[in-house]
Scaffold this active site. Structure first.
Site, PDB file in Angstrom:
ATOM      1  CB  SER A 196     -15.260  27.732 -49.208  1.00 44.61           C
ATOM      2  OG  SER A 196     -14.948  26.384 -48.958  1.00 44.61           O
ATOM      3  CG  ASP A 410     -10.004  27.788 -42.754  1.00 39.58           C
ATOM      4  OD1 ASP A 410     -10.235  26.581 -42.512  1.00 39.58           O
ATOM      5  OD2 ASP A 410     -10.094  28.276 -43.887  1.00 39.58           O
ATOM      6  CG  HIS A 468     -13.498  27.286 -44.242  1.00 38.12           C
ATOM      7  ND1 HIS A 468     -12.442  27.432 -45.093  1.00 38.12           N
ATOM      8  CD2 HIS A 468     -14.528  26.893 -45.020  1.00 38.12           C
ATOM      9  CE1 HIS A 468     -12.795  27.124 -46.322  1.00 38.12           C
ATOM     10  NE2 HIS A 468     -14.069  26.785 -46.299  1.00 38.12           N
TER      11      HIS A 468
END
Length: 491
Positions: A196, A410, A468
């Protein structure tokens, strides 16, 4: 592969150091003083509340002092490889955010523990073993960084400010001090990893380590490369790829996608509010996607965290990553469990980490934080690096390996944007887009880029069904992926 342009090298030198530092040489003078002033605080943890019996792996927790005056205390969880700690790689793992605790990566993604959700009754959560932990093949340091994250704190209120470059520098101090204090890992292969928002920090930190190696700085480090999952690279471009992604995944129609492209001229984030046609089209797209969890498009958003009436879900920042709201914490257990959403899984970490017995077992210093948060959204943080593409280009030129992977479900940091910037590095393709398998089933697709005839610069992979971030949703496949890559095997 052509060497980086001179202006890119100068840009990197300018951005690698926080602006409040004096100069490159002076920084390393300060570093020497910092290293001599080692702060040793580490403890072996044999048992944990909620886990039955002794831990079947070696867990160490502790603090390392960083910052100009050693007044920032970074907390870490270190787990030795369950296979061969003497020979297996060492990974420094940074969870995203910025401000998400290393414990989140440990218990929800790639660590050896996970919560037993089915046994949860509202009291202290119980823990069980994760059979797909990356500690099966590597030793991992899970770090609470930057300051204000997890159990990391500062002794001076003025030192709670952080930025991309300050965070990378503090992490550099951390790993050098940690290795000095753990000399038996000095010659293990070292990888810097994260997911991330750590897509910004990891390349900066990796290049910092590479520069230190070139200068002959001590301690020696056997840096091999870096690992990034669902990474932020250039936030605007990452977010702007959500519309093409939504079209590819059949979340919006062909007609709506073409209308958005034409009306908004390819700009879906910084839209011109005077462009009525564009704004109307974006409103329709928002309507199509607002009930989806952007971190995993097959899951719903939590009802308690629905977007506000005039809020465009497509303009979410990473601060909107699914987490626990104050409303959820205050609800009674039956209401929390009536309609499941992923936030309820995250709730267990708040309950467990804020338990006094847990903090005592982890050797957390009393009075240093008031309330543990999985992701601290209130950091005094400056995102001062717009893009890490130049860092990737220079690391490839220097010959370091990279594994970049994306969960293909994601929509926060879609794989289409990641794939685009990887291609922009203009590294020759060794092996084109092809499937990789686990247990005879397609686990994703990969491309291998080769900087020269001997070095594989970047392996880019998608993880089929991953969100994610990918290991949370596809743990078995991601363990197979990292095991093969660390062993220099094709995926």
């Amino acid at each position: 592969m052509a060497p980086p342009a001179a202006h890119e090298m100068q840009q990197l030198k300018n951005t690698l150091r926080p602006s409040k530092r004096l100069c490159y040489v002076w920084l390393h003078v300060l570093l020497l003083f910092a290293l001599f002033g080692l702060s040793k605080s580490q403890s072996i943890v044999d048992t944990l509340p909620g886990f039955s019996g002794d831990l079947p792996f070696k867990l160490e927790t502790g603090y390392v002092s960083v910052g100009e005056l050693n007044d920032v205390e970074l907390f870490y969880y270190f787990i030795e490889s369950e296979r061969d700690p003497a020979r297996d790689p060492l990974i420094l793992w940074l969870t995203g955010g910025p401000g998400c605790s290393g414990f989140s990566g440990l218990v929800y993604e790639i660590g050896p523990l996970r919560f037993n959700y089915t046994a949860f009754n509202g009291s202290r959560p119980s823990l069980e073993l994760n059979p797909y932990s990356w500690t099966k093949v590597a030793s991992i340091i899970f770090l609470d960084a930057p300051v204000g994250t997890g159990f990391s704190y500062a002794t001076n209120a003025d030192d709670y400010y952080a930025s991309d470059t300050i965070s990378a520098w503090d992490n550099y101090i951390f790993i050098r001090k940690w290795l000095i204090d753990h000399p038996r890992f000095l010659y293990n292969q070292l990888y810097i990893g994260g997911d991330s928002y750590s897509g910004i920090i990891v390349p900066i930190l990796t290049l910092e380590i590479a520069n230190g190696i070139q200068m002959g700085l001590k301690p020696p480090m056997t840096l091999m490369g870096y690992i990034l999952g669902n990474p932020v690279t250039h936030l605007h471009d990452d977010e702007n790829s959500r519309i093409p992604y939504a079209h590819r995944m059949a979340l919006i129609s062909d007609e709506l996608y073409e209308s958005a492209k034409n009306a908004c001229k390819g700009e879906f984030i910084d839209t011109d509010e005077s462009n009525g046609e564009c704004m109307e089209t974006m409103a329709v797209i928002t309507k199509c996607t607002e009930k989806l969890n952007s971190a995993q498009i097959l899951e719903p958003v939590c009802a308690l965290d629905s977007p506000k009436p005039k809020e465009s879900k497509l303009k979410w920042s990473l601060n909107h990553i699914e987490d626990v709201s104050s409303d959820m914490i205050s609800l009674p257990v039956p209401q929390r469990s009536e309609f499941w959403c992923r936030n309820y899984n995250y709730l267990l970490s708040y309950i467990w980490e804020n338990d006094n017995a847990v903090q005592e077992a982890l050797h957390v210093r009393n009075g240093t934080i008031s309330f543990w948060k999985r992701c601290n959204k209130t950091l005094d943080y400056d995102s001062n690096v717009e893009s890490t593409v130049p860092y990737h280009r220079n690391l490839s030129y220097l010959g370091y390996r990279a594994l970049i992977y994306s969960g293909d479900h994601d929509m926060l940091i879609p794989y289409v944007g990641t794939e685009r910037w990887v291609k922009s590095l203009n590294i020759p393709v060794l092996t084109g887009w092809e499937p990789w398998f686990v247990d005879g089933q397609v686990a994703g697709y990969s491309v291998i880029y080769q900087a020269n005839k001997t070095d594989t610069a970047i392996t880019y992979a998608t993880v089929k069904g991953g969100g994610h971030t990918a290991p949370e949703f596809r743990p078995k496949q991601c363990l197979a992926m990292i095991d093969r890559w660390l062993a220099f095997y094709p995926l």
